[in-house]
Design a protein around this motif. Structure first.
Motif, PDB file in Angstrom:
ATOM      1  N   ASP A  76       0.894  -1.220  -0.034  1.00 38.59           N
ATOM      2  CA  ASP A  76      -0.016   0.113   0.039  1.00 38.59           C
ATOM      3  C   ASP A  76       1.088   1.412  -0.094  1.00 38.59           C
ATOM      4  O   ASP A  76       0.658   2.238  -0.809  1.00 38.59           O
ATOM      5  N   VAL A  88      -5.133   4.722  -0.917  1.00 40.56           N
ATOM      6  CA  VAL A  88      -4.873   3.106  -0.794  1.00 40.56           C
ATOM      7  C   VAL A  88      -5.382   2.650   0.429  1.00 40.56           C
ATOM      8  O   VAL A  88      -5.569   3.189   1.452  1.00 40.56           O
ATOM      9  N   ARG A  90      -5.678  -1.146   2.286  1.00 44.82           N
ATOM     10  CA  ARG A  90      -5.521  -2.651   2.594  1.00 44.82           C
ATOM     11  C   ARG A  90      -6.901  -3.497   2.549  1.00 44.82           C
ATOM     12  O   ARG A  90      -7.638  -2.944   3.207  1.00 44.82           O
ATOM     13  N   ASP A 113      -9.305  -1.140   6.002  1.00 50.46           N
ATOM     14  CA  ASP A 113      -7.945  -0.629   6.466  1.00 50.46           C
ATOM     15  C   ASP A 113      -8.557   0.737   7.388  1.00 50.46           C
ATOM     16  O   ASP A 113      -8.471   1.776   7.075  1.00 50.46           O
ATOM     17  N   THR A 222      -4.445  -4.392  -2.180  1.00 48.86           N
ATOM     18  CA  THR A 222      -4.601  -3.082  -2.090  1.00 48.86           C
ATOM     19  C   THR A 222      -5.780  -2.552  -3.116  1.00 48.86           C
ATOM     20  O   THR A 222      -5.564  -2.571  -4.187  1.00 48.86           O
TER      21      THR A 222
END
Length: 385
Positions: A76, A88, A90, A113, A222
């Motif tokens: 990422d 970005v 995860r 994320d 990602t």
């Protein structure tokens, strides 16, 4: 006077039973088509709602849904440094079976994320989205959990802070949404005995795979959000040049699922539906033929009093189409009553119903030809037999 309606009124019970038999075949056809639509909708629910422009997955793979994927933990940060990338995230997804109050439950644990992604894209029926970095979860109602429940996953207890409905994976398991760090902790959980036995193995702690990805990495992908007006091809080319990553767009993910992962299922359901349509055509044809055979005396009487063949043809054709229409309406009513209780989602789309109605009209039209051909052979002299 409509002869077809008059005949139906005189034999209403038989007509209703015939329409009911056709209705069950229609219900089965609607169910087969709706089940496929539901599986497709379930498979695409994350792809459609998560809001990612690109998916960066393991090199040489087409994950994380069509096949497994594991990328390096710093992917990422590497992607975030490319020009044109706005954000970005995860992404982790694993299937997990766990115990809760004496019951064995199953869920698709999905790691977001946090705090970049608090699950705002998940439609909630009650509760709230994630607000803490650990030990909170959003659960789909199909899992069997309720708001406020505490469930043990791995070594930790998680509190259900939000509930959703219809958020499931391709296999029908409900999504249990946690933070990505919690999801990795759950996936990497090992008993103390497993750790001790692993330490006794030669080469413990040394990677022999030659891969740049850590062997215990659980990051599946990602998710990339592009800046306004960014060149998607340039971003894709920059990532692909690294050699350890593959880049898929939202359209790529949809194509992989629909035209590869679900292709056999689509063909199989089409085959089953075709068989049901053939059975329906045979059933309606035999019913119309038998009704015609029973009315030979009445048909002979009509011919004796000078009725044209068009009147007789119209009577048989109208009865055939009325049976089909009645079966279609009853089938739709049965579908609305039965399918909500199915364990998998069954989606009934208007275009599919329209196509089924057209198929029913064609079937009834062809089925009536058998009865019409027999009726035209009846002679007026048969009234004396």
């Amino acid at each position: 006077m409509n002869i077809a309606l008059k005949d139906i009124r005189q034999n209403l019970g038989r007509f209703l039973m015939t329409a009911a038999g056709v209705a069950f075949l229609v219900t089965a056809s609607i169910g087969m088509i709706g089940l496929y639509r539901g599986i497709v909708q379930d498979a695409l629910v994350i792809i459609d709602q998560v809001g990612a422009d690109l998916w960066v997955v393991q090199g040489g793979r087409s994950g994380p849904f069509s096949e497994s994927s594991a990328i390096s933990s710093d992917m990422d940060r590497r992607v975030a440094g490319i020009a044109g990338v706005a954000g970005v995230r995860r992404f982790v997804q694993i299937s997990q079976q766990f115990s809760f109050r004496g019951r064995e439950l199953r869920a698709s644990i999905t790691g977001l994320d946090f705090p970049k992604d608090r699950g705002q894209w998940v439609p909630l029926t009650v509760g709230r989205h994630l607000e803490n970095g650990h030990f909170e979860a959003i659960a789909d109602a199909s899992i069997g959990l309720a708001l406020g429940d505490q469930v043990q996953l791995g070594q930790d207890d998680f509190t259900i802070v939000g509930m959703s409905r219809g958020m499931v994976d391709m296999s029908g398991d409900g999504l249990l949404i946690v933070t990505v760090n919690d999801a990795m902790a759950i996936a990497q959980r090992r008993t103390s005995e497993e750790v001790l036995l692993a330490r006794t193995q030669p080469g413990y702690g040394q990677s022999t795979s030659g891969s740049s990805v850590q062997q215990d990495s659980k990051i599946a992908a990602t998710l990339v959000t592009l800046e306004q007006g960014a060149d998607e091809k340039a971003v894709r080319a920059a990532i692909m040049a690294w050699g350890d990553a593959n880049v898929l767009s939202e359209a790529d993910q949809q194509n992989l699922l629909l035209n590869q992962r679900l292709w056999r299922l689509r063909v199989q359901i089409l085959a089953f539906t075709t068989v049901l349509m053939l059975v329906m055509a045979i059933v309606v044809s035999l019913i119309i033929y038998m009704l015609t055979m029973e009315k030979r005396h009445q048909i002979a009487m009509l011919k004796l009093i000078g009725a044209r063949n068009a009147v007789i043809v119209g009577m048989i054709a109208q009865q055939s189409f009325l049976i089909g229409a009645g079966g279609l309406v009853l089938g739709l009513l049965l579908s609305q009553l039965i399918f909500p209780y199915f364990p998998r989602r069954v989606v009934i789309d208007l275009p599919d119903i329209g196509m089924l109605a057209i198929a029913m009209a064609v079937i009834c039209g062809l089925a009536s030809l058998l009865g019409i051909s027999r009726a035209l052979k009846v002679r007026a002299q048969e009234i004396l037999s």
